[in-house]
Design an enzyme around this catalytic site. Structure first.
Site, PDB file in Angstrom:
ATOM      1  N   SER A 145       0.934  -1.135   0.015  1.00  0.00           N
ATOM      2  CA  SER A 145      -0.049   0.031  -0.003  1.00  0.00           C
ATOM      3  C   SER A 145       0.878   1.422  -0.137  1.00  0.00           C
ATOM      4  O   SER A 145       1.982   1.175   0.454  1.00  0.00           O
ATOM      5  CB  SER A 145      -0.947  -0.221   1.268  1.00  0.00           C
ATOM      6  OG  SER A 145      -1.479   1.073   1.416  1.00  0.00           O
ATOM      7  N   TYR A 170      -2.311  -0.190  10.030  1.00  0.00           N
ATOM      8  CA  TYR A 170      -2.375  -0.754   8.678  1.00  0.00           C
ATOM      9  C   TYR A 170      -1.246  -0.548   7.852  1.00  0.00           C
ATOM     10  O   TYR A 170      -0.730  -1.584   7.109  1.00  0.00           O
ATOM     11  CB  TYR A 170      -3.543  -0.123   7.905  1.00  0.00           C
ATOM     12  CG  TYR A 170      -3.469  -0.338   6.500  1.00  0.00           C
ATOM     13  CD1 TYR A 170      -4.119  -1.589   6.048  1.00  0.00           C
ATOM     14  CD2 TYR A 170      -3.393   0.847   5.577  1.00  0.00           C
ATOM     15  CE1 TYR A 170      -4.233  -1.608   4.721  1.00  0.00           C
ATOM     16  CE2 TYR A 170      -3.560   0.261   4.137  1.00  0.00           C
ATOM     17  CZ  TYR A 170      -3.992  -0.808   3.807  1.00  0.00           C
ATOM     18  OH  TYR A 170      -3.984  -1.377   2.399  1.00  0.00           O
TER      19      TYR A 170
END
Length: 356
Positions: A145, A170
């Site tokens: 990501s 995350y």
């Protein structure tokens, strides 16, 4: 780079009912011949499960439409954090190409629900790596990501940049995925490629993403909050561009080589996939509302100004994401091409059709 022919291969896609996963499965049905495609998804209720069921129905319909390609499709409802489930799939099907797209997504959710991220993004990915270690896998492609760049002030973001300071759990789990993959590439000579996705959007996307959530709220007459007073910039990437990048990368694995010490040089790579044109959040929202009006989701006289509020930055967010995707273009001849207006138009038209 080791070229891989996807035809007649066994391909395992995790997160197959997810936004990117389902679109990748459809792409494989369209362009690959004689393959066995296995998908897994735990179908959790992080967001509306009916959307995941819709995507799976689309996958099955697409396979029928592309029946001339003679691909077989098997979907398993299961969790990659369950080691037994993953081991059984590898034992039964012997996948040669693995694409790990299953993950607990979202920055803000990780602040209040960290367990979900450790189970899916850490334990789940470890289970995939272990299964690849004990089976003759030709290539493991996995989702990372843009969040790994954290508060990086140097733009555009390059895979050569240090990413040691995540600002959300995350992001930390995604960086950990890259570290895990490098370790397994080095120790066990497993070709791995990580892909850092930049703000993926499009039809049947995730309802927790801003464009989808904004649409839901505007339709209800609610006020939308635009963070950092509208001064955020995001490198939005349309889902078809993401899938094109994944599809190409699947076919080019890092080459297995030995070093001077006779040990494997890690067959490991990481790429950015992003539009390379960061958009101001206020401009993005204006284009979105124009396309929602055009598609008939919102009335032509909708008072947009009365339904937006500029607010401070949220914890875990970053002001800018901006991809340097030159390495992807160099190695795979691909750069994302779909403009923001074109992509939001397709989303608005789908939203009108899906929700009526």
């Amino acid at each position: 780079m080791q070229k891989i022919d996807l035809n007649n291969k066994v391909i395992f896609v995790t997160g197959a009912a997810g936004f990117i996963g389902s679109n990748l499965v459809k792409r494989l049905f369209k362009d690959v011949k004689g393959a066995t495609i296995i998908g897994i998804d735990n179908m959790n209720d992080y967001y509306d499960v009916s959307l995941k069921e819709y995507r799976l129905e689309q996958c099955s319909m697409f396979n029928v439409q592309c029946s001339i390609n003679n691909n077989s499709w098997k979907f398993v409802k299961g969790d990659i954090a369950d080691k037994g489930t993953i081991d059984n799939i590898f034992e039964e099907y012997k996948p040669q190409i693995v694409v790990n797209l299953a993950a607990q997504a979202g920055v803000r959710y990780s602040i209040t629900n960290p367990d979900a991220y450790i189970m899916s993004n850490m334990i789940g990915f470890y289970n995939i790596l272990e299964a690849c270690r004990h089976n003759p896998v030709e290539h493991l492609v996995y989702a990372s990501s843009s969040s790994v760049y954290g508060g990086n002030k140097k733009v555009p973001f390059s895979t050569d940049d240090r990413v040691d300071n995540p600002v959300s759990l995350y992001a930390a789990t995604k960086k950990s995925n890259e570290l895990f993959a490098h370790c397994y590439s080095k120790l066990y000579d497993i070709p791995t490629t990580g892909l850092r996705f930049f703000t993926v959007y499009g039809p049947a996307g995730r309802p927790d993403m801003a464009y989808f959530g904004f649409t839901n709220k505007l339709l209800k007459g609610e006020t939308i909050q635009i963070f950092n007073y509208g001064n955020c910039r995001r490198d939005f990437t349309y889902v078809d561009d993401i899938v094109e990048g994944v599809y190409r990368v699947m076919q080019g694995a890092p080459e297995r080589k030995k070093g001077e010490d006779g040990l494997p040089i890690p067959p490991y790579a990481v790429y950015n996939i992003g539009g390379g044109q960061p958009e101001n959040l206020l401009d993005f929202v204006n284009i979105l509302q124009e396309e929602l009006v055009r598609a008939g989701v919102l009335p032509a006289d909708f008072d947009f100004e009365a339904h937006k509020k500029l607010v401070p930055m949220q914890p875990g967010d970053v002001p800018t994401t901006y991809a340097d995707a030159t390495a992807l273009e160099r190695d795979f001849g691909f750069t994302p091409k779909i403009t923001l207006r074109e992509g939001l138009r397709k989303f608005a038209e789908w939203y009108k059709q899906f929700y009526g």
